[in-house]
Scaffold this motif. Structure first.
Motif, short mmCIF file in Angstrom:
data_model
loop_
_atom_site.label_atom_id
_atom_site.label_comp_id
_atom_site.label_asym_id
_atom_site.label_seq_id
_atom_site.Cartn_x
_atom_site.Cartn_y
_atom_site.Cartn_z
N MET A 194 0.92 -0.98 -0.03
CA MET A 194 -0.06 -0.16 0.18
C MET A 194 0.89 1.27 0.09
SD MET A 194 -1.63 2.45 2.06
CE MET A 194 -1.09 2.08 3.65
N LYS A 195 0.68 2.15 -0.96
CA LYS A 195 1.27 3.36 -0.83
C LYS A 195 0.39 4.56 -0.48
CE LYS A 195 4.42 1.74 -4.83
NZ LYS A 195 4.79 2.03 -6.01
N THR A 196 1.08 5.72 -0.16
CA THR A 196 0.34 7.06 0.31
C THR A 196 0.84 7.85 -0.74
OG1 THR A 196 0.04 6.12 2.52
CG2 THR A 196 -0.27 8.50 2.02
N ILE A 197 -0.03 8.44 -1.49
CA ILE A 197 0.18 9.75 -2.27
C ILE A 197 -0.68 10.64 -2.15
CG2 ILE A 197 1.04 8.20 -3.99
CD1 ILE A 197 -1.55 8.59 -5.65
N THR A 198 -0.45 12.10 -2.36
CA THR A 198 -1.22 13.30 -2.28
C THR A 198 -2.19 13.23 -3.50
OG1 THR A 198 0.34 14.71 -3.60
CG2 THR A 198 0.65 14.51 -1.08
N GLN A 199 -3.21 14.21 -3.22
CA GLN A 199 -4.21 14.36 -4.33
C GLN A 199 -3.54 15.10 -5.47
OE1 GLN A 199 -7.15 17.09 -2.92
NE2 GLN A 199 -8.35 17.08 -5.13
N ARG A 200 -2.68 15.89 -5.28
CA ARG A 200 -1.89 16.40 -6.37
C ARG A 200 -1.07 15.27 -7.03
NH1 ARG A 200 1.47 21.53 -4.82
NH2 ARG A 200 -0.71 22.53 -5.27
N GLU A 201 -0.33 14.46 -6.40
CA GLU A 201 0.14 13.52 -7.07
C GLU A 201 -0.52 12.42 -7.86
OE1 GLU A 201 4.05 12.13 -4.62
OE2 GLU A 201 2.17 11.91 -3.34
N PHE A 202 -1.89 12.12 -7.36
CA PHE A 202 -2.90 11.37 -8.00
C PHE A 202 -3.06 11.99 -9.21
CE2 PHE A 202 -7.16 10.00 -8.59
CZ PHE A 202 -6.97 8.81 -9.23
N ARG A 203 -3.56 13.46 -9.21
CA ARG A 203 -4.10 14.29 -10.29
C ARG A 203 -2.95 14.37 -11.50
NH1 ARG A 203 -4.15 19.90 -8.87
NH2 ARG A 203 -2.23 19.76 -9.42
N ASN A 204 -1.46 14.64 -11.05
CA ASN A 204 -0.86 14.69 -11.76
C ASN A 204 0.15 13.22 -12.57
OD1 ASN A 204 -0.76 17.32 -11.78
ND2 ASN A 204 1.03 17.70 -10.18
N ASN A 205 -0.33 12.34 -11.84
CA ASN A 205 0.17 11.15 -12.39
C ASN A 205 -1.01 10.07 -12.44
OD1 ASN A 205 3.14 11.82 -12.37
ND2 ASN A 205 2.81 11.95 -10.27
N SER A 206 -2.15 10.63 -12.76
CA SER A 206 -3.11 9.47 -12.63
C SER A 206 -3.01 8.17 -13.46
CB SER A 206 -4.62 10.25 -13.05
OG SER A 206 -4.55 10.79 -14.42
N ALA A 207 -2.64 8.31 -14.85
CA ALA A 207 -2.34 7.18 -15.79
C ALA A 207 -1.49 6.23 -15.26
CB ALA A 207 -1.97 7.70 -17.18
N ALA A 208 -0.37 6.72 -14.56
CA ALA A 208 0.66 5.77 -13.95
C ALA A 208 -0.02 5.21 -12.56
CB ALA A 208 2.04 6.38 -13.57
N VAL A 209 -0.73 6.11 -11.81
CA VAL A 209 -1.33 5.37 -10.90
C VAL A 209 -2.36 4.12 -10.99
CG1 VAL A 209 -2.84 5.74 -8.77
CG2 VAL A 209 -0.95 7.39 -9.22
N MET A 210 -3.01 4.55 -12.05
CA MET A 210 -3.98 3.75 -12.66
C MET A 210 -3.54 2.44 -13.14
SD MET A 210 -6.92 4.90 -11.36
CE MET A 210 -8.04 3.76 -12.36
N ASP A 211 -2.40 2.44 -13.76
CA ASP A 211 -1.60 1.14 -14.30
C ASP A 211 -1.00 0.25 -13.10
OD1 ASP A 211 -2.03 2.14 -17.08
OD2 ASP A 211 0.12 2.96 -17.19
N ALA A 212 -0.73 1.08 -12.08
CA ALA A 212 -0.24 0.49 -11.00
C ALA A 212 -1.46 -0.39 -10.11
CB ALA A 212 0.62 1.17 -9.97
N VAL A 213 -2.61 0.41 -10.26
CA VAL A 213 -3.85 -0.18 -9.34
C VAL A 213 -4.25 -1.40 -10.24
CG1 VAL A 213 -6.24 0.15 -8.85
CG2 VAL A 213 -4.48 1.73 -8.26
N GLU A 214 -4.20 -1.19 -11.56
CA GLU A 214 -4.59 -2.31 -12.55
C GLU A 214 -3.53 -3.71 -12.32
OE1 GLU A 214 -6.37 -2.83 -16.80
OE2 GLU A 214 -4.53 -1.54 -16.65
N ALA A 215 -2.50 -3.47 -11.78
CA ALA A 215 -1.54 -4.14 -11.72
C ALA A 215 -1.58 -5.02 -10.21
CB ALA A 215 0.17 -3.81 -11.97
N GLY A 216 -2.51 -4.58 -9.19
CA GLY A 216 -2.64 -5.03 -8.09
C GLY A 216 -2.17 -3.95 -6.83
N GLU A 217 -1.83 -2.90 -7.38
CA GLU A 217 -1.50 -1.91 -6.17
C GLU A 217 -2.51 -1.31 -5.58
OE1 GLU A 217 1.29 -0.65 -3.40
OE2 GLU A 217 2.21 -1.43 -5.24
N THR A 218 -2.40 -0.90 -4.21
CA THR A 218 -3.38 -0.04 -3.62
C THR A 218 -2.76 1.19 -3.00
OG1 THR A 218 -4.52 -2.12 -2.68
CG2 THR A 218 -4.82 0.19 -1.43
#
Length: 92
Positions: A1-25
């Motif tokens: 499980m990783k913790t990120i800020t709202q800004r990091e999520f907004r700026n890197n949403s494609a990479a975050v979603m790829d990681a979630v699809e691969a099983g990351e929370t």
């Protein structure tokens, strides 16, 4: 499980979603406070018709007479509308 800020999520949403699809929370924070959890959905594999039929064949047989007796014992049978089978099927 990783913790990120709202800004990091907004700026890197494609990479975050790829990681979630691969099983990351991810836990997402706003002003340092965790406000959301982003995690993959559990994927249930769809069964083929053949697999469904095979599963159905493994189910136990139902003794409809015994089931009716147990239901009558539990709920009472005096207000039952009728015993006829509306579909006309014969039961074992």
């Amino acid at each position: 499980m990783k913790t990120i800020t709202q800004r990091e999520f907004r700026n890197n949403s494609a990479a975050v979603m790829d990681a979630v699809e691969a099983g990351e929370t991810y836990h997402i924070t706003r002003s340092g406070i965790e406000v959301a959890e982003l995690r993959p959905l559990s994927r249930r594999r769809e069964l083929s018709a053949e697999e469904l039929v095979a599963r159905a064949r493994k189910l136990p047989r139902i003794d409809h007479g015994q089931m009716r007796r147990e239901a009558d014992e539990l709920f009472g049978g005096e207000d039952r509308i009728g015993d006829e089978d509306p579909w006309g099927a014969t039961r074992d």
